[in-house]
Design a protein around this motif. Structure first.
Motif, PDB file in Angstrom:
ATOM      1  N   ALA A  10       0.658   4.365   5.760  1.00 11.27           N
ATOM      2  CA  ALA A  10       1.380   5.207   4.798  1.00 11.27           C
ATOM      3  C   ALA A  10       2.601   4.460   4.254  1.00 11.27           C
ATOM      4  O   ALA A  10       2.860   4.475   3.045  1.00 11.27           O
ATOM      5  N   GLY A  11       3.329   3.797   5.121  1.00 11.05           N
ATOM      6  CA  GLY A  11       4.493   3.030   4.679  1.00 11.05           C
ATOM      7  C   GLY A  11       4.129   1.895   3.752  1.00 11.05           C
ATOM      8  O   GLY A  11       4.792   1.662   2.734  1.00 11.05           O
ATOM      9  N   LEU A  15       5.450   1.586  -0.128  1.00 16.52           N
ATOM     10  CA  LEU A  15       6.180   0.403  -0.580  1.00 16.52           C
ATOM     11  C   LEU A  15       5.422  -0.352  -1.675  1.00 16.52           C
ATOM     12  O   LEU A  15       6.017  -0.806  -2.653  1.00 16.52           O
ATOM     13  N   THR A  16       4.114  -0.466  -1.521  1.00 19.23           N
ATOM     14  CA  THR A  16       3.298  -1.115  -2.550  1.00 19.23           C
ATOM     15  C   THR A  16       3.366  -0.344  -3.855  1.00 19.23           C
ATOM     16  O   THR A  16       3.476  -0.932  -4.939  1.00 19.23           O
ATOM     17  N   SER A  17       3.323   0.978  -3.761  1.00 20.77           N
ATOM     18  CA  SER A  17       3.406   1.818  -4.945  1.00 20.77           C
ATOM     19  C   SER A  17       4.735   1.619  -5.669  1.00 20.77           C
ATOM     20  O   SER A  17       4.772   1.516  -6.901  1.00 20.77           O
ATOM     21  N   ILE A  18       5.814   1.540  -4.933  1.00 21.63           N
ATOM     22  CA  ILE A  18       7.130   1.339  -5.543  1.00 21.63           C
ATOM     23  C   ILE A  18       7.203  -0.026  -6.223  1.00 21.63           C
ATOM     24  O   ILE A  18       7.687  -0.142  -7.356  1.00 21.63           O
ATOM     25  N   LEU A  31       0.733   7.105  -6.790  1.00 18.52           N
ATOM     26  CA  LEU A  31       0.179   6.748  -5.481  1.00 18.52           C
ATOM     27  C   LEU A  31       1.125   7.170  -4.368  1.00 18.52           C
ATOM     28  O   LEU A  31       0.694   7.737  -3.362  1.00 18.52           O
ATOM     29  N   ALA A  32       2.414   6.924  -4.540  1.00 18.42           N
ATOM     30  CA  ALA A  32       3.393   7.358  -3.543  1.00 18.42           C
ATOM     31  C   ALA A  32       3.402   8.880  -3.419  1.00 18.42           C
ATOM     32  O   ALA A  32       3.514   9.423  -2.311  1.00 18.42           O
TER      33      ALA A  32
END
Length: 60
Positions: A10-11, A15-18, A31-32
């Motif tokens: 989930a983390g 982070l990838t989404s941001i 996505l986040a």
């Protein structure tokens, strides 16, 4: 072990989404939002799709 894997995945997704929202397109924040919504629903229903797949893979 499953709990740690779920939190890590989930983390990583958040982070990838941001990062994708900053460098590619703002719509990647969806996505986040999806990850957050899934975490919220799993706290209510006690069903997590990733936990289901981890159980099928034999991870405890």
């Amino acid at each position: 072990m499953k709990e740690r894997i779920i939190r890590a995945v989930a983390g990583i997704f958040v982070l990838t989404s941001i990062l994708l929202a900053i460098f590619v397109n703002i719509y990647w924040l969806g996505l986040a939002g999806f990850v957050g919504l899934n975490l919220f629903q799993s706290s209510i229903t006690k069903f997590c799709p990733l936990e289901y797949f981890l159980e099928k893979a034999g991870i405890e």
